[in-house]
Structure formats: C-alpha cells, structure tokens
Design a protein around this motif. Structure first.
Motif, PDB file in Angstrom:
ATOM      1  N   ILE A 183       0.854  -1.181   0.000  1.00 56.64           N
ATOM      2  CA  ILE A 183       0.000   0.000   0.000  1.00 56.64           C
ATOM      3  C   ILE A 183       0.896   1.239   0.000  1.00 56.64           C
ATOM      4  O   ILE A 183       1.699   1.435   0.912  1.00 56.64           O
ATOM      5  CB  ILE A 183      -0.929   0.014   1.239  1.00 56.64           C
ATOM      6  CG1 ILE A 183      -1.711  -1.301   1.351  1.00 56.64           C
ATOM      7  CG2 ILE A 183      -1.840   1.219   1.219  1.00 56.64           C
ATOM      8  CD1 ILE A 183      -2.569  -1.640   0.157  1.00 56.64           C
ATOM      9  N   TYR A 225      -8.766  -9.242   4.963  1.00 53.24           N
ATOM     10  CA  TYR A 225      -7.919  -8.992   3.785  1.00 53.24           C
ATOM     11  C   TYR A 225      -6.641  -8.275   4.202  1.00 53.24           C
ATOM     12  O   TYR A 225      -5.547  -8.606   3.741  1.00 53.24           O
ATOM     13  CB  TYR A 225      -8.684  -8.170   2.745  1.00 53.24           C
ATOM     14  CG  TYR A 225      -8.140  -8.343   1.352  1.00 53.24           C
ATOM     15  CD1 TYR A 225      -6.969  -7.708   0.960  1.00 53.24           C
ATOM     16  CD2 TYR A 225      -8.772  -9.145   0.414  1.00 53.24           C
ATOM     17  CE1 TYR A 225      -6.455  -7.859  -0.319  1.00 53.24           C
ATOM     18  CE2 TYR A 225      -8.271  -9.303  -0.861  1.00 53.24           C
ATOM     19  CZ  TYR A 225      -7.118  -8.660  -1.219  1.00 53.24           C
ATOM     20  OH  TYR A 225      -6.606  -8.818  -2.485  1.00 53.24           O
ATOM     21  N   ALA A 226      -6.758  -7.287   5.087  1.00 54.62           N
ATOM     22  CA  ALA A 226      -5.576  -6.578   5.586  1.00 54.62           C
ATOM     23  C   ALA A 226      -4.633  -7.552   6.291  1.00 54.62           C
ATOM     24  O   ALA A 226      -3.406  -7.487   6.110  1.00 54.62           O
ATOM     25  CB  ALA A 226      -5.989  -5.449   6.523  1.00 54.62           C
ATOM     26  N   GLU A 227      -5.189  -8.467   7.067  1.00 55.26           N
ATOM     27  CA  GLU A 227      -4.369  -9.472   7.745  1.00 55.26           C
ATOM     28  C   GLU A 227      -3.669 -10.375   6.734  1.00 55.26           C
ATOM     29  O   GLU A 227      -2.504 -10.730   6.899  1.00 55.26           O
ATOM     30  CB  GLU A 227      -5.220 -10.289   8.709  1.00 55.26           C
ATOM     31  CG  GLU A 227      -5.680  -9.483   9.911  1.00 55.26           C
ATOM     32  CD  GLU A 227      -6.734 -10.187  10.749  1.00 55.26           C
ATOM     33  OE1 GLU A 227      -7.232 -11.269  10.345  1.00 55.26           O
ATOM     34  OE2 GLU A 227      -7.072  -9.636  11.817  1.00 55.26           O
ATOM     35  N   ILE A 258      -2.793  -9.535   3.677  1.00 55.19           N
ATOM     36  CA  ILE A 258      -1.719  -8.743   3.080  1.00 55.19           C
ATOM     37  C   ILE A 258      -0.498  -8.761   3.997  1.00 55.19           C
ATOM     38  O   ILE A 258       0.634  -8.926   3.547  1.00 55.19           O
ATOM     39  CB  ILE A 258      -2.177  -7.288   2.820  1.00 55.19           C
ATOM     40  CG1 ILE A 258      -3.185  -7.238   1.669  1.00 55.19           C
ATOM     41  CG2 ILE A 258      -0.982  -6.379   2.518  1.00 55.19           C
ATOM     42  CD1 ILE A 258      -3.827  -5.875   1.473  1.00 55.19           C
ATOM     43  N   ALA A 270       0.089  -6.130   9.434  1.00 54.31           N
ATOM     44  CA  ALA A 270      -1.114  -5.896   8.626  1.00 54.31           C
ATOM     45  C   ALA A 270      -1.385  -4.398   8.549  1.00 54.31           C
ATOM     46  O   ALA A 270      -1.312  -3.705   9.557  1.00 54.31           O
ATOM     47  CB  ALA A 270      -2.313  -6.613   9.242  1.00 54.31           C
ATOM     48  N   PRO A 271      -1.690  -3.897   7.343  1.00 52.39           N
ATOM     49  CA  PRO A 271      -2.028  -2.475   7.246  1.00 52.39           C
ATOM     50  C   PRO A 271      -3.365  -2.204   7.914  1.00 52.39           C
ATOM     51  O   PRO A 271      -4.193  -3.103   8.070  1.00 52.39           O
ATOM     52  CB  PRO A 271      -2.106  -2.228   5.740  1.00 52.39           C
ATOM     53  CG  PRO A 271      -2.383  -3.556   5.146  1.00 52.39           C
ATOM     54  CD  PRO A 271      -1.757  -4.565   6.055  1.00 52.39           C
ATOM     55  N   ASP A 272      -3.581  -0.966   8.292  1.00 46.24           N
ATOM     56  CA  ASP A 272      -4.878  -0.569   8.828  1.00 46.24           C
ATOM     57  C   ASP A 272      -5.908  -0.821   7.726  1.00 46.24           C
ATOM     58  O   ASP A 272      -5.677  -0.443   6.573  1.00 46.24           O
ATOM     59  CB  ASP A 272      -4.838   0.915   9.201  1.00 46.24           C
ATOM     60  CG  ASP A 272      -6.112   1.368   9.874  1.00 46.24           C
ATOM     61  OD1 ASP A 272      -7.154   1.420   9.183  1.00 46.24           O
ATOM     62  OD2 ASP A 272      -6.060   1.657  11.070  1.00 46.24           O
ATOM     63  N   PRO A 273      -7.030  -1.473   8.031  1.00 49.26           N
ATOM     64  CA  PRO A 273      -8.029  -1.755   7.001  1.00 49.26           C
ATOM     65  C   PRO A 273      -8.457  -0.523   6.209  1.00 49.26           C
ATOM     66  O   PRO A 273      -8.721  -0.612   5.015  1.00 49.26           O
ATOM     67  CB  PRO A 273      -9.198  -2.346   7.784  1.00 49.26           C
ATOM     68  CG  PRO A 273      -8.561  -2.965   8.982  1.00 49.26           C
ATOM     69  CD  PRO A 273      -7.413  -2.045   9.330  1.00 49.26           C
ATOM     70  N   LYS A 319      -6.656   1.737   5.141  1.00 43.90           N
ATOM     71  CA  LYS A 319      -5.626   2.053   4.147  1.00 43.90           C
ATOM     72  C   LYS A 319      -5.726   1.195   2.889  1.00 43.90           C
ATOM     73  O   LYS A 319      -5.092   1.489   1.887  1.00 43.90           O
ATOM     74  CB  LYS A 319      -4.219   1.895   4.751  1.00 43.90           C
ATOM     75  CG  LYS A 319      -3.948   2.819   5.898  1.00 43.90           C
ATOM     76  CD  LYS A 319      -3.845   4.231   5.416  1.00 43.90           C
ATOM     77  CE  LYS A 319      -3.469   5.151   6.566  1.00 43.90           C
ATOM     78  NZ  LYS A 319      -3.487   6.540   6.201  1.00 43.90           N
ATOM     79  N   ILE A 320      -6.498   0.119   2.933  1.00 44.48           N
ATOM     80  CA  ILE A 320      -6.588  -0.738   1.751  1.00 44.48           C
ATOM     81  C   ILE A 320      -7.843  -0.480   0.915  1.00 44.48           C
ATOM     82  O   ILE A 320      -7.954  -0.987  -0.196  1.00 44.48           O
ATOM     83  CB  ILE A 320      -6.473  -2.242   2.099  1.00 44.48           C
ATOM     84  CG1 ILE A 320      -7.678  -2.741   2.885  1.00 44.48           C
ATOM     85  CG2 ILE A 320      -5.176  -2.517   2.840  1.00 44.48           C
ATOM     86  CD1 ILE A 320      -7.698  -4.236   3.080  1.00 44.48           C
TER      87      ILE A 320
END
Length: 78
Positions: free
Chosen positions: A9, A32-34, A36, A44-47, A49-50
């Motif tokens: 991201i 999904y973030a998890e 990634i 994992a990015p903050d949800p 952010k995706i």
C-alpha cells in the motif's frame, strides 16, 4: 496461497471520505488486511488504508468503466 490482487500500500496524500460499511464487509476488509500482512511479512495495514487501492484496482480492471471513460473523453475532445 494464491497471489492477492493488492500488493503493498503506497502512502499518498489522502482525501478524507467518510463511509458506512456493512459489518460483514468490514470483517472481510480486516481479514484482507491481515492476509496482506501475512503475504508481505509486514504488519497488517490498517483496514482503512486498503480501501482506496481496492477501489482503484476494481476500476482499473472494469472494462465497461474504461470503455465509458474512453467514450466520454472522445466526446469532450471533439
């Protein structure tokens, strides 16, 4: 595991947008973030952010949308 459609991201200047999501969509966004994070070996990015990259990817692969934009562009250019 199969390759996810989203990769890393990028950090870009955001435009704030407030939306409401159904709980099931939010749960899937978190999952999904998890995924990634697991695939990249990074946290994992903050949800939140995706969401933008997902929408961007969706629009980039939507042929009908690309065709409509192309048609609009040719009308505006003439």
């Amino acid at each position: 595991m199969s390759k996810l459609k989203l990769g890393t991201i990028e950090d870009d200047k955001p435009v704030k947008l407030t939306i409401e999501l159904p709980a099931a969509v939010h749960r899937n966004l978190v999952a999904y973030a998890e995924a990634i994070g697991r695939e990249s070996g990074q946290p994992a990015p903050d949800p939140s952010k995706i969401v933008a990259p997902m929408i961007e990817r969706f629009m980039a692969t939507d042929r009908a949308f690309a065709s409509a934009r192309k048609s609009k562009r040719s009308i505006v250019a003439n």
